[in-house]
Design a protein around this motif. Structure first.
Motif: not given
Length: 316
Positions: A53-54, A56-63, A182-183
């Motif tokens: 998921v990260l 595919g969308n590195r602007e997604l706020l994941l920590h 996650f997505n």
């Protein structure tokens, strides 16, 4: 063999054991109770889907902190499923897997039940606090795990239904549920469907292979596994053929998957496939220890996929 003899053999083995087994025997017994290879597989599936998921969308706020709750829910669900299976298979495990803590007497039946109930409650509670996708994934997994082991249904008695339970949970429910969590919802991209189908079929190979070292206890307690019906060599060949099909399928579709590095995916899968065939030629199917070791090799390849596929996504 009696419970006393298992205890005495366990005590003698402690003399040459590792430090955890010697000074924290309960913790070591719990580690065995949780079936380490399944714990590693569950942990890597959580990490792998997070990384996909990260990528595919590195602007997604994941920590990294977002990994903790899904990991706790999935690991507790894992312990519930394998623990329930051990509770129902104590007599069989005294023949097939005497090292397991319920079979050896390291854990009492009451302790086993308490661990299963607690981990089941924690898994559901943590998943429900996160998202409907994670809750649905954990809930379905626990329900299928219960039907797999618990009488009167006890689907593990039947090869088709036993395999269906295992590869449905490991292959489809876990991967799609974690991705959606996650997505934060749909759509599901082609690369995730590719990974899901790969793991789905791969887990079928695990499901039919896993009973090969356990024929003695399964025969005595009328667990009608595919190995007992067809024999070891046909099941071994079928499992290897299924795994071969998995890897060649990924090689074939890699150029058409958006968002992945196709050359990396193709070369890595062909390399792993060559390793699998090399190891398979060395196995003596009449040696229970060798068969068990090869089964662990298959699990290691399962672990590896959750590292290869995210790497291909980041490189893509």
């Amino acid at each position: 063999m009696s419970r006393t003899s298992y205890k005495s053999s366990n005590k003698s083995s402690n003399k040459s054991s590792n430090l955890v087994q010697r000074y924290a025997p309960w913790l070591y017994a719990f580690w065995k109770f949780s079936r380490p290879h399944t714990v590693i597989g569950t942990s890597l599936s959580v990490l792998g889907l997070y990384l996909i998921v990260l990528a595919g969308n590195r602007e997604l706020l994941l920590h990294p902190t977002l990994l903790i709750a899904p990991l706790i829910a999935c690991l507790c669900g894992n312990v519930y499923i394998v623990g329930l299976n051990q509770l129902e298979d104590i007599e069989i495990d005294r023949i097939n897997k005497p090292h397991l803590p319920l079979a050896s007497g390291e854990f009492s039946v009451q302790q086993g039940r308490l661990l299963v109930v607690l981990t089941g409650i924690i898994a559901i509670a943590v998943a429900a606090s996160q998202s409907p996708y994670l809750f649905g994934m954990v809930g379905l997994s626990l329900a299928i795990g219960t039907l797999y082991s618990l009488p009167p249904v006890r689907l593990k008695r039947f090869p088709f239904w036993a395999s269906l339970c295992i590869f449905t949970v490991r292959g489809m429910i876990v991967n799609l549920g974690l991705f959606l969590h996650f997505n934060q919802g749909f759509p599901i991209p082609a690369k995730v469907w590719a990974l899901t189908l790969f793991i789905l079929v791969f887990t079928f190979a695990i499901a039919i292979f896993k009973d090969m070292p356990d024929t003695e206890g399964d025969r005595r307690y009328n667990i009608r596994t595919l190995t007992l019906r067809l024999g070891q060599r046909p099941v071994f060949n079928l499992s290897r053929a299924v795994l071969t099909g998995c890897y060649l399928s990924i090689v074939a579709i890699a150029p058409f998957l958006p968002g992945v590095n196709a050359p990396f995916l193709m070369v890595s899968h062909l390399t792993v496939l060559a390793t699998l065939w090399f190891r398979s030629y060395k196995i003596d199917l009449h040696d229970k220890v060798e068969v068990a070791r090869f089964y662990q090799v298959i699990w290691k390849l399962f672990f590896l996929e959750y590292l290869i596929f995210p790497a291909a996504c980041f490189l893509g």
